[in-house]
Write an enzyme that holds these catalytic residues in place. Sequence first.
Site, PDB file in Angstrom:
ATOM      1  N   SER A  17      -2.742 -98.456 -41.207  1.00 31.15           N
ATOM      2  CA  SER A  17      -2.586 -98.762 -39.780  1.00 31.15           C
ATOM      3  C   SER A  17      -2.942-100.171 -39.351  1.00 31.15           C
ATOM      4  O   SER A  17      -2.704-100.527 -38.201  1.00 31.15           O
ATOM      5  CB  SER A  17      -3.411 -97.792 -38.948  1.00 31.15           C
TER       6      SER A  17
ATOM      7  N   SER B 120      -0.831 -97.157 -36.950  1.00 30.44           N
ATOM      8  CA  SER B 120      -1.155 -96.756 -35.603  1.00 30.44           C
ATOM      9  C   SER B 120      -1.707 -97.869 -34.715  1.00 30.44           C
ATOM     10  O   SER B 120      -1.730 -97.715 -33.498  1.00 30.44           O
ATOM     11  CB  SER B 120      -2.204 -95.635 -35.649  1.00 30.44           C
TER      12      SER B 120
ATOM     13  N   LYS C 272      -8.800-102.301 -30.547  1.00 26.73           N
ATOM     14  CA  LYS C 272      -8.052-101.047 -30.576  1.00 26.73           C
ATOM     15  C   LYS C 272      -8.840 -99.990 -29.802  1.00 26.73           C
ATOM     16  O   LYS C 272     -10.083 -99.943 -29.912  1.00 26.73           O
ATOM     17  CB  LYS C 272      -7.849-100.613 -32.040  1.00 26.73           C
TER      18      LYS C 272
HETATM   19  N1  GLN Z   1       0.429 -93.549 -40.723  1.00 24.53           N
HETATM   20  C1  GLN Z   1      -0.705 -92.981 -41.356  1.00 24.53           C
HETATM   21  C2  GLN Z   1      -1.069 -91.696 -40.678  1.00 24.53           C
HETATM   22  O1  GLN Z   1      -0.396 -91.325 -39.798  1.00 24.53           O
HETATM   23  C3  GLN Z   1      -1.844 -93.968 -41.364  1.00 24.53           C
HETATM   24  C4  GLN Z   1      -2.526 -94.054 -40.060  1.00 24.53           C
HETATM   25  C5  GLN Z   1      -3.751 -94.900 -40.092  1.00 24.53           C
HETATM   26  O2  GLN Z   1      -3.951 -95.714 -40.994  1.00 24.53           O
HETATM   27  N2  GLN Z   1      -4.605 -94.678 -39.122  1.00 24.53           N
HETATM   28  O3  GLN Z   1      -1.996 -91.041 -41.002  1.00 24.53           O
END
Ligand code: GLN
Length: 485
Positions: free
Chosen positions: A177, A153, A78
């Site tokens: 995410s 994400s 990532k």
């Molecule tokens: N969707 C969540 C957020 O927007 C989790 C994102 C993540 O785990 N990085 O914060």
Amino acid sequence: MILSRLTIHELQSLIRTGGATSSDIVQSVFARIEEVEGRVHAYITLMKDHAFAEAARADQDIKAGKIKPLTGIPIALKDIVCTKGFLTTCGSHILYNYVPPYDAMVVQKLREAGAIFTGKTNMDEFAMGSSTETSYFGITRNPWDLDRIPGGSSGGSAAAVAADECIASIGSDTGGSIRQPAALCGVVGMKPTYGRVSRFGLIAYASSLDQIGPFTKDVEDCAIMMNAIAGYDSQESTSVPMNVPDYTEFISRGIDGWKVGIPKEYFIEGIDPEVNEAMQRAITTIEGLGATCVEISLPHTEYCLAVYYIIAPAEASSNLARYDGVKYGFRSQDSIDLLDMYKKTRSAGFGAEVKRRIMIGTYALSSGYYDAYYKKASQVRALIKRDFTEAFTLCNAILTPISPTPAFKIGERMDNPLQMYLSDIFTVSTNLAGIPGISVPCGFTKGGLPIGAQFLAGHFEEGPLIQIAAAFEKYANIEKRRPNL
Ligand code: GLN
């Protein structure tokens, strides 16, 4: 045989028996990237030349009999983990040209284990999002249906594994995410215990929640990846000095006699009926393995999203203060003085969702509101954590859905942040409590979209999590399908 389709453990045995070289595997993965990347867009940066050079080196090691657990295996990262000499953007304009001078600890560990890096994957900007639509570098599409989001994400990392554009990948999970995109792309994803994997070199989003973890094609590969990346790091103050077991030993232990908690607060109205049916089938599968499913309660569940969406933006607003056009990345060129440069750089460098989080976070931390928001949220967080501690006195693991719906359409939730935040309803509690969670494929909708089940366990119980996930994967015998790309 198409090598890019195989798992780490299948490729390992081919490498050992001389059935394939690392160069063959890297060749196959890049041929696949060539074929589908134009449609999927899982990557921000490809490391093709580097990967081929490393594969040639790995092949020499293999010839010399020096084979490590990931020798010759192509892995994607990532774009939130720092890679020395390779662009690391975090999906943001503000880091569009950032080339770190060092490697993240996971990168060092994977390399030590023999891995070969294919590239840096697309993600929501600064990991804020649930759909990979907030990236400065464009969207990633779900390999199972190109009109749908891959989750987020870490959507690029999930899509890359699902589309065979790498063999396994690394993601980060602050509120779901890893697990949510794994579920929506039909792969395995694990968020380890807070402190289990070093976050040295992980670009910070919300520091009390962030964890790094793997995406893989099956649970055995998840165990292999965890063996490579888990462990204490003296450079990282939240890293925990505990021994790391051999996670592959948990693969075939079974769960006879286990108690598996089904939290009633997670089986609520509004879940997609097909997700619900898949969960009911998962419960039957678990019972077929000799475990008993018991209803449990996590009474503070209804506050999880609210608490998360105070704590995560608060920490983010502080972590993102460092992007000011001075130290690294993008700088606005037409400013009249320093303050103007800060303002213009941050205004042009951050996208809308990141700005929204910075504003919410700054507000929640401001002196007049700190007690009402951040402090209150931290207090409720302690109750959420206690819910889990109490629940684990009644059961060995917990089973829940991951995402209330299968992958949604691109654009569907972009105008409605609250609706987007609701995608995280079943995942954020894990991060608030600091416990590990794993997402395992548990079926398909009639329309052919993957559905995932989530297992949770107590702190540092990644081993038992792999145990239940592996037993489930084997016994549920979910039809092996591939995205039609
Ligand atoms: N969707 C969540 C957020 O927007 C989790 C994102 C993540 O785990 N990085 O914060």
